[in-house]
Design a protein around this motif. Sequence first.
Motif, PDB file in Angstrom:
ATOM      1  N   GLU A  56      -4.947   6.576 -23.223  1.00  0.00           N
ATOM      2  CA  GLU A  56      -6.842   7.398 -22.955  1.00  0.00           C
ATOM      3  C   GLU A  56      -6.769   8.198 -24.699  1.00  0.00           C
ATOM      4  O   GLU A  56      -8.372   8.672 -24.674  1.00  0.00           O
ATOM      5  N   ILE A  57      -5.612   8.357 -25.267  1.00  0.00           N
ATOM      6  CA  ILE A  57      -6.148   9.085 -26.329  1.00  0.00           C
ATOM      7  C   ILE A  57      -6.442   8.085 -27.640  1.00  0.00           C
ATOM      8  O   ILE A  57      -7.400   8.304 -28.526  1.00  0.00           O
ATOM      9  N   SER A  58      -5.755   6.916 -27.709  1.00  0.00           N
ATOM     10  CA  SER A  58      -5.787   5.652 -28.518  1.00  0.00           C
ATOM     11  C   SER A  58      -5.293   4.481 -27.966  1.00  0.00           C
ATOM     12  O   SER A  58      -4.211   4.089 -27.616  1.00  0.00           O
ATOM     13  N   LEU A  59      -6.331   3.514 -27.790  1.00  0.00           N
ATOM     14  CA  LEU A  59      -6.118   2.364 -27.207  1.00  0.00           C
ATOM     15  C   LEU A  59      -5.130   1.263 -28.571  1.00  0.00           C
ATOM     16  O   LEU A  59      -4.659   0.225 -27.491  1.00  0.00           O
ATOM     17  N   HIS A  60      -5.129   2.012 -29.318  1.00  0.00           N
ATOM     18  CA  HIS A  60      -4.483   1.153 -30.272  1.00  0.00           C
ATOM     19  C   HIS A  60      -2.296   1.943 -30.777  1.00  0.00           C
ATOM     20  O   HIS A  60      -1.922   0.754 -31.924  1.00  0.00           O
ATOM     21  N   MET A  61      -2.038   2.694 -29.984  1.00  0.00           N
ATOM     22  CA  MET A  61      -1.356   3.200 -30.540  1.00  0.00           C
ATOM     23  C   MET A  61      -0.696   2.992 -28.787  1.00  0.00           C
ATOM     24  O   MET A  61      -0.903   2.556 -27.536  1.00  0.00           O
ATOM     25  N   THR A  62       1.174   2.738 -28.981  1.00  0.00           N
ATOM     26  CA  THR A  62       1.828   1.989 -27.689  1.00  0.00           C
ATOM     27  C   THR A  62       3.210   2.815 -27.592  1.00  0.00           C
ATOM     28  O   THR A  62       3.491   3.321 -28.229  1.00  0.00           O
ATOM     29  N   ALA A  63       3.023   1.878 -25.842  1.00  0.00           N
ATOM     30  CA  ALA A  63       4.123   2.523 -25.038  1.00  0.00           C
ATOM     31  C   ALA A  63       4.980   1.982 -25.019  1.00  0.00           C
ATOM     32  O   ALA A  63       4.499   1.276 -23.766  1.00  0.00           O
ATOM     33  N   ARG A  64       6.034   1.056 -25.121  1.00  0.00           N
ATOM     34  CA  ARG A  64       6.729   0.438 -24.825  1.00  0.00           C
ATOM     35  C   ARG A  64       8.372   0.337 -23.945  1.00  0.00           C
ATOM     36  O   ARG A  64       9.355   1.008 -25.188  1.00  0.00           O
ATOM     37  N   ASP A  65       8.885   0.062 -22.810  1.00  0.00           N
ATOM     38  CA  ASP A  65       9.914   0.870 -22.377  1.00  0.00           C
ATOM     39  C   ASP A  65      10.499  -0.611 -21.849  1.00  0.00           C
ATOM     40  O   ASP A  65      10.846  -1.562 -21.006  1.00  0.00           O
ATOM     41  N   ARG A  66      11.015  -0.954 -22.966  1.00  0.00           N
ATOM     42  CA  ARG A  66      11.822  -2.406 -23.107  1.00  0.00           C
ATOM     43  C   ARG A  66      13.633  -2.231 -24.010  1.00  0.00           C
ATOM     44  O   ARG A  66      12.981  -1.234 -25.089  1.00  0.00           O
ATOM     45  N   LYS A  67      14.678  -2.667 -24.378  1.00  0.00           N
ATOM     46  CA  LYS A  67      15.412  -2.760 -24.840  1.00  0.00           C
ATOM     47  C   LYS A  67      14.703  -3.117 -26.499  1.00  0.00           C
ATOM     48  O   LYS A  67      15.780  -2.543 -27.282  1.00  0.00           O
ATOM     49  N   GLY A  69      12.563  -4.164 -29.260  1.00  0.00           N
ATOM     50  CA  GLY A  69      11.061  -3.880 -30.136  1.00  0.00           C
ATOM     51  C   GLY A  69      10.470  -3.218 -29.183  1.00  0.00           C
ATOM     52  O   GLY A  69       9.681  -2.701 -29.194  1.00  0.00           O
ATOM     53  N   GLY A  70      11.141  -1.647 -28.314  1.00  0.00           N
ATOM     54  CA  GLY A  70      10.258  -0.916 -27.418  1.00  0.00           C
ATOM     55  C   GLY A  70      10.314   0.639 -28.341  1.00  0.00           C
ATOM     56  O   GLY A  70      10.766   0.525 -29.343  1.00  0.00           O
ATOM     57  N   SER A  71       9.884   1.213 -27.484  1.00  0.00           N
ATOM     58  CA  SER A  71       9.662   2.756 -27.810  1.00  0.00           C
ATOM     59  C   SER A  71      10.921   3.743 -28.045  1.00  0.00           C
ATOM     60  O   SER A  71      10.701   4.102 -28.939  1.00  0.00           O
ATOM     61  N   LEU A  72      11.713   3.251 -26.875  1.00  0.00           N
ATOM     62  CA  LEU A  72      13.289   4.198 -27.829  1.00  0.00           C
ATOM     63  C   LEU A  72      13.795   3.411 -28.628  1.00  0.00           C
ATOM     64  O   LEU A  72      14.021   1.943 -28.435  1.00  0.00           O
ATOM     65  N   ILE A  94      12.635   8.526 -29.778  1.00  0.00           N
ATOM     66  CA  ILE A  94      11.435   8.185 -28.951  1.00  0.00           C
ATOM     67  C   ILE A  94      10.463   7.750 -29.734  1.00  0.00           C
ATOM     68  O   ILE A  94       9.658   8.717 -29.900  1.00  0.00           O
ATOM     69  N   GLN A  95       9.524   6.340 -30.329  1.00  0.00           N
ATOM     70  CA  GLN A  95       8.838   6.195 -31.115  1.00  0.00           C
ATOM     71  C   GLN A  95       7.700   5.619 -30.330  1.00  0.00           C
ATOM     72  O   GLN A  95       7.663   4.905 -30.016  1.00  0.00           O
ATOM     73  N   PHE A  96       5.951   6.069 -30.157  1.00  0.00           N
ATOM     74  CA  PHE A  96       4.919   6.035 -29.644  1.00  0.00           C
ATOM     75  C   PHE A  96       4.007   4.527 -31.012  1.00  0.00           C
ATOM     76  O   PHE A  96       3.024   5.842 -31.857  1.00  0.00           O
ATOM     77  N   ARG A  97       4.022   3.683 -31.297  1.00  0.00           N
ATOM     78  CA  ARG A  97       3.841   3.459 -32.705  1.00  0.00           C
ATOM     79  C   ARG A  97       2.723   2.378 -32.582  1.00  0.00           C
ATOM     80  O   ARG A  97       1.709   1.873 -32.006  1.00  0.00           O
ATOM     81  N   HIS A  98       1.863   2.664 -34.073  1.00  0.00           N
ATOM     82  CA  HIS A  98       0.282   1.648 -33.960  1.00  0.00           C
ATOM     83  C   HIS A  98       1.173   0.177 -33.403  1.00  0.00           C
ATOM     84  O   HIS A  98       1.899  -0.630 -33.810  1.00  0.00           O
ATOM     85  N   VAL A  99       0.036  -0.309 -32.678  1.00  0.00           N
ATOM     86  CA  VAL A  99      -0.220  -2.191 -32.002  1.00  0.00           C
ATOM     87  C   VAL A  99      -0.319  -2.958 -33.439  1.00  0.00           C
ATOM     88  O   VAL A  99       0.707  -4.004 -33.571  1.00  0.00           O
ATOM     89  N   ARG A 100      -0.506  -2.040 -35.012  1.00  0.00           N
ATOM     90  CA  ARG A 100       0.227  -3.251 -36.127  1.00  0.00           C
ATOM     91  C   ARG A 100       1.185  -2.853 -36.940  1.00  0.00           C
ATOM     92  O   ARG A 100       0.996  -3.054 -37.932  1.00  0.00           O
ATOM     93  N   ALA A 101       2.102  -2.176 -35.937  1.00  0.00           N
ATOM     94  CA  ALA A 101       3.459  -1.311 -36.948  1.00  0.00           C
ATOM     95  C   ALA A 101       4.217  -3.016 -37.983  1.00  0.00           C
ATOM     96  O   ALA A 101       4.535  -1.946 -38.693  1.00  0.00           O
TER      97      ALA A 101
END
Length: 229
Positions: A56-67, A69-72, A94-101
């Motif tokens: 809801e804040i940004s469509l370009h920031m990611t939150a990925r729950d995977r072992k 390449g994920g946010s953790l 825990i990082q919430f990265r830009h989709v283009r990171a």
Amino acid sequence: MSNDEGIFGPELYEFLEELEANNTREWFDVNRERYEEDVREPAFDLVRAVRPMLEEISLHMTARDRKVGGSLMRVFRDTRFSADKTPYKTNVGIQFRHVRANDVHAPGYYVHLAVDSCFFGAGSWMPDREALAGYRAAIDDHPDVWTLARDRCQTDGWRMEGDRLKRAPRDWSIDHPMIEDLKRKSFIAVRDFDHSKAFDPAFPSQIADWCRETRPLMTFLCGAVGLDF
């Protein structure tokens, strides 16, 4: 987990404290199940809880729950170029990265949980030369926009953090009105929080609120390197 329970429990810091005292592969192998139950899986739960609010804040920031390449961030330390050869990190990152990171050095969000400190960060930490040039050019072109974004991140518990150059960067005059910002090596807003915040059922919502509060900074930094926020 019921609605009145936090995602993390006190076991998080108990594990990290013991890991700091026993930072060996042998100890970690014996306690791997504890790591998975008390650290990794709750961290994935946190990422999943933050995801819809972040969208809801940004469509370009990611939150990925995977072992991978994920946010953790990985628990394993990169010891190749470090005098400290202990194999494991004693914090949860825990990082919430830009989709283009993966393509460019993009700004992002970061949550840090450790026995000695807990903090949230937003922005760009030690960007590469190309991104740094972009930030400086954007500050020069839009000083008023930058100042508003920066100052918003220096009140109500926020601070702008990071080292500065001792001298003016190359091709910039020491008399430039924004020279102290042009000297920055990092462009990141940070706020500390109490360890117990991780136990609060509202912790994911609090992270989302911090993301919203730093939206002007993130919008400015993303635009400076040609990215949408």
